[in-house]
Design a protein around this motif. Sequence first.
Motif, short mmCIF file in Angstrom:
data_model
loop_
_atom_site.label_atom_id
_atom_site.label_comp_id
_atom_site.label_asym_id
_atom_site.label_seq_id
_atom_site.Cartn_x
_atom_site.Cartn_y
_atom_site.Cartn_z
N GLN A 1 0.81 -1.21 0.00
CA GLN A 1 0.00 0.00 0.00
C GLN A 1 0.85 1.27 0.00
N GLN A 2 2.16 1.12 0.24
CA GLN A 2 3.05 2.27 0.16
C GLN A 2 3.57 2.51 -1.26
N ILE A 3 3.34 1.57 -2.15
CA ILE A 3 3.78 1.73 -3.54
C ILE A 3 2.85 2.72 -4.23
N ALA A 4 3.41 3.69 -4.88
CA ALA A 4 2.62 4.75 -5.52
C ALA A 4 1.67 4.17 -6.57
N PRO A 5 0.39 4.52 -6.53
CA PRO A 5 -0.57 4.00 -7.52
C PRO A 5 -0.21 4.39 -8.95
N ARG A 6 0.52 5.49 -9.11
CA ARG A 6 0.84 5.93 -10.48
C ARG A 6 1.72 4.92 -11.20
N LEU A 7 2.47 4.09 -10.45
CA LEU A 7 3.29 3.07 -11.09
C LEU A 7 2.41 2.01 -11.75
N ALA A 8 1.35 1.61 -11.06
CA ALA A 8 0.43 0.65 -11.65
C ALA A 8 -0.31 1.25 -12.85
N GLU A 9 -0.66 2.52 -12.74
CA GLU A 9 -1.34 3.18 -13.85
C GLU A 9 -0.43 3.26 -15.07
N ALA A 10 0.84 3.60 -14.85
CA ALA A 10 1.78 3.68 -15.96
C ALA A 10 2.00 2.31 -16.60
N ALA A 11 2.08 1.27 -15.75
CA ALA A 11 2.25 -0.08 -16.29
C ALA A 11 1.02 -0.51 -17.09
N GLY A 12 -0.17 -0.11 -16.62
CA GLY A 12 -1.39 -0.44 -17.36
C GLY A 12 -1.43 0.25 -18.71
N ILE A 13 -0.99 1.49 -18.75
CA ILE A 13 -0.97 2.22 -20.02
C ILE A 13 -0.01 1.57 -21.00
N GLU A 14 1.12 1.08 -20.49
CA GLU A 14 2.11 0.43 -21.35
C GLU A 14 1.72 -1.00 -21.72
N GLY A 15 0.63 -1.49 -21.15
CA GLY A 15 0.17 -2.83 -21.48
C GLY A 15 0.89 -3.94 -20.74
N ALA A 16 1.54 -3.64 -19.61
CA ALA A 16 2.26 -4.66 -18.85
C ALA A 16 1.27 -5.57 -18.12
N SER A 17 1.56 -6.84 -18.10
CA SER A 17 0.72 -7.79 -17.39
C SER A 17 0.95 -7.69 -15.89
N ARG A 18 0.06 -8.33 -15.10
CA ARG A 18 0.22 -8.30 -13.65
C ARG A 18 1.51 -8.99 -13.22
N GLY A 19 1.81 -10.11 -13.88
CA GLY A 19 3.04 -10.81 -13.53
C GLY A 19 4.28 -9.99 -13.82
N TYR A 20 4.29 -9.31 -14.97
CA TYR A 20 5.44 -8.48 -15.32
C TYR A 20 5.54 -7.30 -14.37
N PHE A 21 4.44 -6.69 -14.01
CA PHE A 21 4.45 -5.56 -13.07
C PHE A 21 4.94 -6.00 -11.71
N GLN B 1 6.85 -4.30 -8.28
CA GLN B 1 6.46 -4.57 -6.90
C GLN B 1 7.54 -5.36 -6.13
N TRP B 2 8.03 -6.43 -6.70
CA TRP B 2 8.98 -7.27 -5.99
C TRP B 2 10.26 -6.53 -5.61
N PRO B 3 10.89 -5.75 -6.52
CA PRO B 3 12.06 -4.98 -6.07
C PRO B 3 11.76 -4.00 -4.94
N LEU B 4 10.58 -3.37 -4.97
CA LEU B 4 10.22 -2.43 -3.91
C LEU B 4 9.85 -3.13 -2.61
N LEU B 5 9.56 -4.42 -2.69
CA LEU B 5 9.23 -5.18 -1.48
C LEU B 5 10.45 -5.81 -0.82
N MET B 6 11.62 -5.65 -1.40
CA MET B 6 12.81 -6.30 -0.86
C MET B 6 13.16 -5.85 0.56
N PRO B 7 13.07 -4.57 0.93
CA PRO B 7 13.34 -4.22 2.34
C PRO B 7 12.41 -4.95 3.31
N THR B 8 11.13 -5.03 2.95
CA THR B 8 10.18 -5.76 3.79
C THR B 8 10.49 -7.25 3.81
#
Length: 300
Positions: free
Chosen positions: A188-208, A213-220
């Motif tokens: 929930q700390q990941i900026a929603p604009r990243l998901a919106e940008a990925a959706g515009i580029e046509g990225a799948s959920r797995g690719y996103f 998401q996974w690199p940003l989750l590494m500290p956790t």
Amino acid sequence: MTPLAFRIRYAGLAGQAYGYLLLLPAMAFLVAFTHYPALATLWESAFGAARNGKPAPFVGLANYRALLNDETFMLALRNNILYAAITIPVSVGLALLMALAVNRRMRGGAMARAVFFIPSLLPMVAIANLWLFFYSPQIGLLNRFLAWFGLPAINWLGDPDYALYCLMAVSVWREAGFFMIFYLAALQQIAPRLAEAAGIEGASRGYFFRRVQWPLLMPTTLFILINASMNAFRIVDQVITMTNGGPDNSTHLLLFYIYRTAFGYWDLPYAAAMTTVLLAILAAIALLKFTLLDKRIHYQ
């Protein structure tokens, strides 16, 4: 030194002193309940057990040499390594899947989060007694389920081939919901604009997930892995309640053996030596994870 420079230097020293004063309560608790007990345990491991009212003799490294010839200790160490090798990745992976599932807006999302998290709120003794009804060879739900398919009943906690894995299942069930909360907060700390940008580029959920998401989750993930490792090596109440180390020592884990040696046999120095080994294992695991994952962590 000019008056202005003196005032600047005095203000800096005062600020540092104020900061140390703020840290003093936490440091006092840390030293009193962490560092001092660890050093006291290390010191006590160098002595033998006091017998017949005589003072404990100094034995140096004799307790550690005895550990190398202690078959029960070696068995408990192997069991604990296997326990950690299975429960850590399974509980962390399941926690991540649950966090991804409830992070989306859906009907009943709050109820799903509560259901996943509730097991972590229960005391381990209560959880262990609850799972005894599942594993009971006569009236257990697992054997009733097997009976529907005409399969023979299994003595889950009485068979050395199954007992340790049954304890693992209980730990995963309890810890996955707890770790899910940390992953959910990080998602929930990941900026929603990243998901919106990925959706515009046509990225799948797995690719996103893989690229964002996974690199940003590494500290956790690093934080959760450290906690999961500590949890895997400090299991004792669950073992006492469900198996008491049996059958045939198949569920003997390190902390349980330390507990039994210290308060069952009253051999405190030998238990202190095992505790020192346990602390060294946990420190090595933490250092290894920090070393391997530090370069892969991306802080926002």
